[in-house]
Design a protein around this motif. Sequence first.
Motif, PDB file in Angstrom:
ATOM      1  N   GLY A 128      27.857   9.220  13.145  1.00 45.82           N
ATOM      2  CA  GLY A 128      27.772   9.119  11.795  1.00 45.82           C
ATOM      3  C   GLY A 128      27.073   7.792  11.085  1.00 45.82           C
ATOM      4  N   TYR A 129      26.935   6.983  11.968  1.00 42.36           N
ATOM      5  CA  TYR A 129      26.296   5.628  11.585  1.00 42.36           C
ATOM      6  C   TYR A 129      24.761   5.558  11.410  1.00 42.36           C
ATOM      7  CZ  TYR A 129      31.114   3.598  11.792  1.00 42.36           C
ATOM      8  OH  TYR A 129      32.345   3.328  11.772  1.00 42.36           O
ATOM      9  N   VAL A 130      24.316   5.305  10.288  1.00 45.36           N
ATOM     10  CA  VAL A 130      22.853   5.481  10.311  1.00 45.36           C
ATOM     11  C   VAL A 130      22.052   4.806  11.206  1.00 45.36           C
ATOM     12  CG1 VAL A 130      22.408   4.024   8.237  1.00 45.36           C
ATOM     13  CG2 VAL A 130      21.194   5.916   8.699  1.00 45.36           C
ATOM     14  N   ALA A 181      18.843   5.199  17.803  1.00 42.94           N
ATOM     15  CA  ALA A 181      18.448   6.417  19.008  1.00 42.94           C
ATOM     16  C   ALA A 181      17.021   6.696  18.887  1.00 42.94           C
ATOM     17  CB  ALA A 181      19.284   7.660  18.588  1.00 42.94           C
ATOM     18  N   MET A 182      16.562   6.807  17.555  1.00 42.79           N
ATOM     19  CA  MET A 182      15.046   7.229  17.444  1.00 42.79           C
ATOM     20  C   MET A 182      14.147   6.193  18.000  1.00 42.79           C
ATOM     21  SD  MET A 182      15.246   8.456  13.512  1.00 42.79           S
ATOM     22  CE  MET A 182      13.218   8.531  13.270  1.00 42.79           C
ATOM     23  N   HIS A 232      23.159   3.615  14.154  1.00 43.68           N
ATOM     24  CA  HIS A 232      22.995   4.127  15.238  1.00 43.68           C
ATOM     25  C   HIS A 232      21.734   5.037  15.452  1.00 43.68           C
ATOM     26  CE1 HIS A 232      27.381   3.053  16.579  1.00 43.68           C
ATOM     27  NE2 HIS A 232      26.567   2.133  16.407  1.00 43.68           N
ATOM     28  N   TYR A 233      21.870   6.202  14.546  1.00 48.24           N
ATOM     29  CA  TYR A 233      20.757   7.207  14.519  1.00 48.24           C
ATOM     30  C   TYR A 233      19.260   6.555  14.551  1.00 48.24           C
ATOM     31  CZ  TYR A 233      24.432  10.393  12.573  1.00 48.24           C
ATOM     32  OH  TYR A 233      25.425  11.093  12.447  1.00 48.24           O
ATOM     33  N   ALA A 234      19.175   5.340  13.515  1.00 47.58           N
ATOM     34  CA  ALA A 234      17.922   5.049  13.939  1.00 47.58           C
ATOM     35  C   ALA A 234      17.610   4.140  15.164  1.00 47.58           C
ATOM     36  CB  ALA A 234      17.609   3.490  12.690  1.00 47.58           C
TER      37      ALA A 234
END
Lengths: 496, 133, 638
Positions: free
Chosen positions: C615-617, C623-624, C619-621
């Motif tokens: 849910g942390y942005v 991952a990308m 972390h998402y970035a």
Amino acid sequence: MGGAYLPDLTLVLPEGILVVTAFLILMTGVFRKSTNPQVQQRFGHVALSGLIVALGALIFYHHPAERWISFEGQLLQDDFVYLGKILILSGSAAVVGISLASMLKEHLLSFEYCALILLATVGMLLMVGANDFLSLFMGLEIQSLSLYVLVALKRDQTIASEAALKYFVLGALATCFYLYGASLMYGFSGSTNFEAIATIIRMESAGNFPLSLFMSLIFIMASFSFKISAVPFHMWTPDVYQGSPTPITAFIAATPKIAAMLVFLRLMLEPFMTLYDEWQSLVAFLSLFSMVLGAFAALRQTDLKRLLAYSAIGQMGYMLLGVVAGTDEGIQAVLIYLTLYLVMIIGTFACLLCLRGKGSYGVQNIEDLAGISTLHPKVSFALAIFMFSLAGIPPLGGFFAKLYIFKAALSAGFFGLAIAGALASVVAAYYYLKIVKVMYFDDAPKVPSASYGQIVVLPLKMALILNACALVTLLFFVFPNPILEIVQRAAFTFSG
Amino acid sequence: MTLSSSQFMSMPLKGNLEEYFNIFIFMAVAFGISLFLVLLSFWRGPKRPDAEKLSAYECGFEAFSDARLKFDVRFYLVAILFIIFDLEIAFLFPWAVSLKSIGLFGFFSMLLFLGTLGIGFVYEWRKGALEWE
Amino acid sequence: METLAVLVVFLPLLGAILSSVLDHRSSQAVTCGLMALAAIFASILFVKVGLQEKTLLIPLFTWIHVEFFEVSWGLQVDSLSLVMMAVLTLISFLVHVYSVGYMKGDRSIPRFMAYLSLFTFFMLTLVTAPNFLQMFFGWEGVGLCSYLLIGYWYDRESANAAAMKAFLVNRVGDIGFVLGVLTIFVLFGTVDFLSVFELVEDYKDETFTFFGGHYHALTLATLFFFVGAMGKSAQIGLHTWLPDAMEAPTPVSALIHAATMVTAGVFLVVRISPLLEYAPLAREFITLIGAVTALMAATIACVQNDIKRIIAYSTCSQLGYMFMAAGLSGYSASMLHLTTHAFFKALLFLSAGSVIHAMSDEYNIQKMGGIWKYVPLTYVLMWIGSLALAGIPFFSGFYSKDMILEVDWVSNLPVGKVAFVFGISAAVLTAFYAWRLLLLTFQGAPRADEAVMSHIHESPLIMLIPLMVLGAGSLFSGYVLYDLFVGESTSFWGTALFVLPENEVIGAAHHVETWVKWSPILATLVGIGLAYYLYVFAKSWPERLSIAFSTVYTFLLRKWCFDEIYDWIFVRPSLKLAKVLWKEGDQKMIDGLGPNGVAALSVAGGRLLCRFQTGYVYHYAFAMIIGLVLMIGCYFWL
């Protein structure tokens, strides 16, 4: 560039119609300043008719089997683009059709929604019609920015604005990837035009491609992987699906995915076709991870929209499998899959919008569906059809979509991937069937609250679209030809 | 095509990217010099901090609070609106200069662009985005 | 004539199909009407084809066609199948009519009528089959219907258990049948009766070799078939299902478990007479089994108390008689007994049904007695049935049973004399248990309680009329058919039966010593006398005897302990094995590693994957970007 130059404007007639309609709605809306639902609904109908007129214009002015180029090679329209535009326009129209009623109930329906939907559609049309990295970027951004705003439409709600923010930040990152890749490509080839780039790459000797070309390929692939939410660029999907109001989720789930997938296909098959040996293993990994994650991560979801997000990730994985094949058969399989996926997903969301859960918008949790089959036998039956179809159970449309994909992958020699895909679909079947099980075999809560489980409205538009989707899914195996023919023509664009 | 890591390291930058090498050198030198200067002042400069010096600079008057505080979203809105029209001007200059060679089509394209921006402007006006209160 | 034959076979099927969609009144009318038509047509066929000694071969359509191997659906109508068709349709019709009265008030009458008609159809395809495969189709079909009808009252646990038992025991026999068909196919390359029977003389000395032994092929094949026959016809070893099958409604017991289906085994043995003639060893075996079954079942019948079980064991015993004759080449005697037995046993069962009906569903003869005044017609008919069963002169059973015993005596096979002794002993017992049944049921003092006694009533006419027809059959069928079937100069059977000249027994059986002729009658009289003595004059004796010879008594009461032995040898070990395989093999190994294990693993995998969704942005970035780096890395190092 003489002063007498005038591009062929009929090519962008559908886009023009949509833009004019959007501006009209925007201006009328902002000057009337009315919150009267009657008025808002009228805007919705204007938007809907705009989409339908644009669809009419598209079909009327289409030149079959011809490569129709305008704006100095910036935009083009061939059978492939034509199919894409038809899917996008009809998909958007259908989503608007199923959304209006519930948007109204949720006090979400505003003229801005209508205008933004139209503008996002324009962006998608430009994306699929792009023949140049610049026009593609333009379309991409028009679409993305509209979507960011749409997600945040219910801005006083934390979850929605959180979703919008995440979508925006990560989308911006993906855009950066795209821009970086596109500028590297310009650096390599000195052109942004797809055809020119294809020619230049073709002239390079195989095995001696320069580094910048690969970097460009990978960055552009990454950015579109984000758009189609392929693993590992998928992280935004569940949050955005969950955070958005259900009608917006329906829109995000349906048409932008189609547009991005079509562009991905076009990029891989036109400018980058020469690099097939280079990108096929990368796309294969994207496909594999997407299929597996889509199957496994959804197992424990309780939120319907999150579940559908993972489902979408998985479904995109299957489509990528067809891209990996890269053959004519594979392209056809992807296009068939896209078409049926659009139908199934719109049908699914139509069902969800019909039913009303405990929360403020639509059915939120899987448990909310418990025993709903006795309350709404027809809607649950339709939802069951879509779930069976998404799970790939014969003889429904979804089964054939997967069948074509696997066939293409097998005949292109990707046995491992096809087997992994089949196994993943077995796992995925669990959560699709679980929804059916909850609907049909679980008991409804003892004391249904007043609003619980009531149909919001099932107006004519909703019923029409729902029935149409269900019929297509059910009867695809009887009358596949209308879809197969248009798909074959579209695929012929690349092989011919 | 596959490459081993050593091949990758020894591979010369090829193709049109070579032409950017000068820019790369320029950037590297610029970065190096500025870094050197910052470090030099940090290292050699006299450091005698007091409360007044450490507080945030606030246009000459006393600092009310910490610099990292929330500020009104209206500033942000104005900034964004400013940027849009600022960029519009940035487009207008080259357009005006090359108007002769781009002809009528170029002229009307810009009018379309301005019209679109105008619609946006009207929208924000009517919506009250320009009202401070 | 061809159309008629086809109609006879398919009218019952039509009845079954129609009945399954009709309500109970019309289903009764339709099935009875169609069965009546079928019975009439079958009689016409019997007269026009059977008595004219003609044979019809009616091909319907091809079933299997693989290169040189062809199996067709068709009807073979010769005297053998005609006898079966006529008897079958007639009795089936009577039972249909009787059921209308007997099943009154049941919840699912259309289902019952449909099953009955379906059974008749399958039985007809069995007897008219022109090849072994179609015969097997009918064979399995009647087994299915038998299963369905035994379990007709599916809310009774005992009925379900009995149905399952019948099915399972019959499977053992069916495997024998299948092996027989396969052996025939391997040997002859065809399964058509006519072709096989034509070729049989050329193959009479063929042997199969396996596991180092040489086996006479025809003996092997016929023994396999006989195993099938043993299952269907409830011969010793595979007979245990028949008494339990009495859980079925009584009309079913009469039709399927007395008159027709259980005689399918006899029919099969008679049908393959051309094969048997070249397999003397198999014939001896058949005779021996028949003789032992006849005696064993009769001994058990003497001590049972359930009215239907007594008759069921009697059926078992009489089937033993039929096999005795068939094994000694007395096929026509066997068929004669089959026919007469069909009449008198159906009569006995239906009369018993009438008694049960009258006594408010009481099955125990110890709780009956003294009711003959209330049900006089049933009483008379029961007498007729018992007289025929015991073989009192001029009743139908007399002709056929005498013939069988005479065949036993004159046969040149060594087991013939053994069979004769067993047969005579069984005859004594037959008369004894028949009269024990009569006396305990109808005479003496009433042993039922007041409520039951006050309700006793004669059955309605719709039940009595079929009984009377069967009574007439029990009286006259023996006399009428004797000359036709086993007369010295009869040519009725034509080519349907085949007996080698050196095995000919029927002719010789007409000229036996006088004491042989008289001994069955004597035996019967002894049995009857014994029954009268024990149950009328010395009423305390049966109990005293049962105490004095308690071992023997218990052994008989427990039906020679077959069920216990089977339970001990087969049921328990297989249950134990199944439990091990289920708990250890299936649940722990296969489910544990397979479905459940994989499912648990999937859920765990899902949980793991969800953990990445923080849910942390950033972390998402992250991952990308990691994805991008991986793609680049993947590209260079793969």
